[in-house]
Design a protein around this motif. Structure first.
Motif, PDB file in Angstrom:
ATOM      1  N   GLU A  51       0.808  -1.226   0.000  1.00 47.06           N
ATOM      2  CA  GLU A  51       0.000   0.000   0.000  1.00 47.06           C
ATOM      3  C   GLU A  51       0.841   1.276   0.000  1.00 47.06           C
ATOM      4  N   PRO A  52       1.948   1.355   0.725  1.00 46.70           N
ATOM      5  CA  PRO A  52       2.747   2.584   0.655  1.00 46.70           C
ATOM      6  C   PRO A  52       3.441   2.782  -0.695  1.00 46.70           C
ATOM      7  N   LEU A  53       3.511   1.737  -1.514  1.00 41.55           N
ATOM      8  CA  LEU A  53       4.255   1.781  -2.771  1.00 41.55           C
ATOM      9  C   LEU A  53       3.355   1.880  -3.995  1.00 41.55           C
ATOM     10  N   ALA A  54       2.267   1.139  -3.991  1.00 38.41           N
ATOM     11  CA  ALA A  54       1.430   1.006  -5.190  1.00 38.41           C
ATOM     12  C   ALA A  54       0.281   2.011  -5.167  1.00 38.41           C
ATOM     13  N   PRO A  55      -0.021   2.657  -6.304  1.00 38.58           N
ATOM     14  CA  PRO A  55      -1.144   3.588  -6.346  1.00 38.58           C
ATOM     15  C   PRO A  55      -2.494   2.891  -6.291  1.00 38.58           C
ATOM     16  N   VAL A  56      -2.522   1.632  -6.736  1.00 42.28           N
ATOM     17  CA  VAL A  56      -3.762   0.860  -6.817  1.00 42.28           C
ATOM     18  C   VAL A  56      -3.427  -0.593  -6.521  1.00 42.28           C
ATOM     19  N   LEU A  57      -4.310  -1.273  -5.810  1.00 42.55           N
ATOM     20  CA  LEU A  57      -4.206  -2.709  -5.632  1.00 42.55           C
ATOM     21  C   LEU A  57      -5.208  -3.381  -6.561  1.00 42.55           C
ATOM     22  N   ALA A  58      -5.009  -4.658  -6.844  1.00 43.76           N
ATOM     23  CA  ALA A  58      -5.897  -5.356  -7.775  1.00 43.76           C
ATOM     24  C   ALA A  58      -6.235  -6.735  -7.240  1.00 43.76           C
ATOM     25  N   VAL A  59      -7.526  -7.072  -7.352  1.00 44.29           N
ATOM     26  CA  VAL A  59      -8.026  -8.378  -6.928  1.00 44.29           C
ATOM     27  C   VAL A  59      -8.924  -8.919  -8.034  1.00 44.29           C
ATOM     28  N   ALA A  60      -9.405 -10.128  -7.867  1.00 42.01           N
ATOM     29  CA  ALA A  60     -10.263 -10.713  -8.897  1.00 42.01           C
ATOM     30  C   ALA A  60     -11.707 -10.269  -8.746  1.00 42.01           C
ATOM     31  N   CYS A  61     -12.185 -10.168  -7.498  1.00 40.91           N
ATOM     32  CA  CYS A  61     -13.618  -9.990  -7.287  1.00 40.91           C
ATOM     33  C   CYS A  61     -13.874  -9.118  -6.074  1.00 40.91           C
ATOM     34  N   ILE A  62     -15.132  -8.736  -5.903  1.00 36.16           N
ATOM     35  CA  ILE A  62     -15.478  -7.785  -4.857  1.00 36.16           C
ATOM     36  C   ILE A  62     -15.303  -8.364  -3.456  1.00 36.16           C
ATOM     37  N   GLU A  63     -15.478  -9.674  -3.302  1.00 35.92           N
ATOM     38  CA  GLU A  63     -15.269 -10.288  -1.982  1.00 35.92           C
ATOM     39  C   GLU A  63     -13.836 -10.082  -1.516  1.00 35.92           C
ATOM     40  N   GLU A  64     -12.883 -10.230  -2.439  1.00 35.21           N
ATOM     41  CA  GLU A  64     -11.476 -10.014  -2.087  1.00 35.21           C
ATOM     42  C   GLU A  64     -11.210  -8.549  -1.748  1.00 35.21           C
ATOM     43  N   ALA A  65     -11.871  -7.641  -2.461  1.00 31.99           N
ATOM     44  CA  ALA A  65     -11.700  -6.215  -2.196  1.00 31.99           C
ATOM     45  C   ALA A  65     -12.265  -5.839  -0.825  1.00 31.99           C
ATOM     46  N   ILE A  66     -13.419  -6.372  -0.484  1.00 27.22           N
ATOM     47  CA  ILE A  66     -14.040  -6.085   0.813  1.00 27.22           C
ATOM     48  C   ILE A  66     -13.140  -6.559   1.948  1.00 27.22           C
ATOM     49  N   GLU A  67     -12.507  -7.713   1.780  1.00 27.58           N
ATOM     50  CA  GLU A  67     -11.581  -8.207   2.804  1.00 27.58           C
ATOM     51  C   GLU A  67     -10.473  -7.182   3.067  1.00 27.58           C
ATOM     52  N   LEU A  68      -9.967  -6.566   2.008  1.00 27.33           N
ATOM     53  CA  LEU A  68      -8.907  -5.566   2.192  1.00 27.33           C
ATOM     54  C   LEU A  68      -9.437  -4.331   2.915  1.00 27.33           C
ATOM     55  N   ARG A  69     -10.615  -3.865   2.553  1.00 25.62           N
ATOM     56  CA  ARG A  69     -11.196  -2.710   3.238  1.00 25.62           C
ATOM     57  C   ARG A  69     -11.416  -3.011   4.721  1.00 25.62           C
ATOM     58  N   GLN A  70     -11.918  -4.188   5.018  1.00 24.74           N
ATOM     59  CA  GLN A  70     -12.169  -4.542   6.421  1.00 24.74           C
ATOM     60  C   GLN A  70     -10.879  -4.639   7.218  1.00 24.74           C
ATOM     61  N   ALA A  71      -9.761  -4.860   6.519  1.00 27.22           N
ATOM     62  CA  ALA A  71      -8.458  -4.921   7.185  1.00 27.22           C
ATOM     63  C   ALA A  71      -7.795  -3.551   7.282  1.00 27.22           C
ATOM     64  N   GLY A  72      -8.461  -2.515   6.783  1.00 31.62           N
ATOM     65  CA  GLY A  72      -7.926  -1.165   6.913  1.00 31.62           C
ATOM     66  C   GLY A  72      -7.198  -0.639   5.703  1.00 31.62           C
ATOM     67  N   ILE A  73      -7.219  -1.359   4.590  1.00 33.02           N
ATOM     68  CA  ILE A  73      -6.583  -0.885   3.363  1.00 33.02           C
ATOM     69  C   ILE A  73      -7.441   0.226   2.764  1.00 33.02           C
ATOM     70  N   VAL A  74      -6.825   1.358   2.404  1.00 35.67           N
ATOM     71  CA  VAL A  74      -7.594   2.502   1.908  1.00 35.67           C
ATOM     72  C   VAL A  74      -7.318   2.834   0.443  1.00 35.67           C
ATOM     73  N   LYS A  75      -6.268   2.307  -0.151  1.00 30.26           N
ATOM     74  CA  LYS A  75      -5.971   2.604  -1.545  1.00 30.26           C
ATOM     75  C   LYS A  75      -7.085   2.073  -2.457  1.00 30.26           C
ATOM     76  N   PRO A  76      -7.238   2.661  -3.657  1.00 28.76           N
ATOM     77  CA  PRO A  76      -8.196   2.098  -4.616  1.00 28.76           C
ATOM     78  C   PRO A  76      -7.896   0.630  -4.912  1.00 28.76           C
TER      79      PRO A  76
END
Length: 369
Positions: A51-76
């Protein structure tokens, strides 16, 4: 004491490999691809590292994205397979998830969405992979449709995916690059073509965004040596310990199915790891492991919880000695080739039973998950 089988994940190596991706494509922005539980390495730990390095993270699906948000990840977070239902677009709008649209159906879902905050959209063009993506005429049509909408951000990215970028002697990647240029002709929009192989070997494909995947995890996408890929640092070390040592006579067999027969008086070490820990059952006799500074061959069928190794040639082996299955001494790609697969499959199939031990998060400390 806990069972010794574990996967050690070097987060400093993740950072090194990401920075290599940036260095090789300095005019592009490198995404941090953490789909499939960060290729088996643990999506949250890897995402926090990137997260401190990449402007955007990438996942396959919304379930994976939600897991990151719930863990405190804020990047797009880019959803590489896009959305499958209309209500996912609402979530994407609320959570700053970017959406890949790979077909007209997804384009229409986005176009007809009723959302409060605009979404960022990527369009996927099918330049020759023929798996997902808009066709020649659809790209321009979809771009025009979405770029006219107030609820779609005006920085639409057009992407494609390579079918054979890991085949260095094939001209198909050049064909895809040229076809993609034709499909996007006249559009003043950012583009994304390069996966790991594209970053490492096809500089003409770097575009505005790159999508490093397997290279982040220290594995080359190429079957042969490649100069840039040789700079990657291995990330995961799968290891365990010897839990028993015995001597058997010539003609005796080892393991289920009696598939290994001793050709001489032999010393057999039993190691606490098996297919229940992510070491494939199909591994053949002779697959190398690393014990006491030397290679030794697998001897007998992989069990759910154990393997057996012929250590006759490597001197004294004791209960408690460390065994590396892959890592710095036994390359992941070499192990994959022994079982007729690719490194991607080995790491993404790593089960939850095998604890991940994270090192070099910000210091030399370690934490197990």
């Amino acid at each position: 004491m806990s069972r010794p089988a574990k996967a050690t994940v070097d987060l400093a190596a993740i950072r090194h490999n990401y920075q290599l991706a940036q260095q090789l494509a300095p005019n592009a922005q490198a995404l941090g691809v953490v789909k499939a539980n960060a290729y088996g390495h643990g999506s949250v730990a890897v995402a926090k590292t990137l997260e401190p390095l990449a402007p955007v993270l990438a996942v396959a699906c919304i379930e994976e994205a939600i897991e990151l948000r719930q863990a405190g990840i804020v990047k797009p977070v880019l959803l590489l397979e896009g959305v499958f239902e209309a209500d996912e677009i609402v979530t994407a709008s609320e959570q700053n998830f970017w959406i890949m649209a790979s077909g007209i159906e997804q384009v229409e879902l986005i176009a007809n969405a009723a959302i409060a905050e605009p979404v960022t959209v990527w369009l996927k063009a099918d330049s020759g992979m023929h798996r997902l993506g808009l066709t020649d005429g659809q790209v321009q049509q979809a771009y025009a449709r979405l770029s006219a909408l107030a609820h779609v951000n005006n920085d639409i990215v057009i992407a494609t995916h390579f079918a054979a970028a890991d085949e260095l002697d094939s001209d198909f990647t050049l064909q895809q690059i040229n076809r993609f240029a034709s499909m996007t002709e006249g559009l003043k929009t950012p583009v994304s073509l390069a996966n790991s192989a594209g970053i490492l070997a096809w500089p003409q494909a770097h575009g505005n965004y790159t999508r490093p995947g397997i290279m982040l995890y220290g594995s080359s996408p190429f079957a042969q040596a490649q100069a840039n890929a040789d700079q990657l640092k291995p990330v995961m070390t799968l290891a365990s310990e010897v839990i028993a040592v015995r001597t058997i006579e010539a003609g005796e067999t080892v393991g289920y199915g009696r598939s290994w027969i001793a050709q001489r008086r032999s010393t057999i070490a039993t190691v606490a790891i098996g297919y229940g820990d992510g070491y494939p059952r199909q591994m053949p006799n002779g697959t190398p492991v690393f014990i006491n500074g030397q290679r030794a061959p697998l001897a007998g069928r992989v069990s759910m919880d154990m393997i057996t190794v012929d250590v006759t040639e490597i001197g004294t082996v004791n209960v408690g000695d460390n065994v590396e299955l892959w890592g710095h001494n036994i390359p992941l790609n070499e192990v994959a080739s022994c079982v007729g697969t690719i490194s991607y499959e080995l790491v993404t199939r790593m089960p939850l039973r095998t604890p991940r031990l994270y090192i070099n998060a910000t210091t030399n400390g370690a934490a197990a998950v």
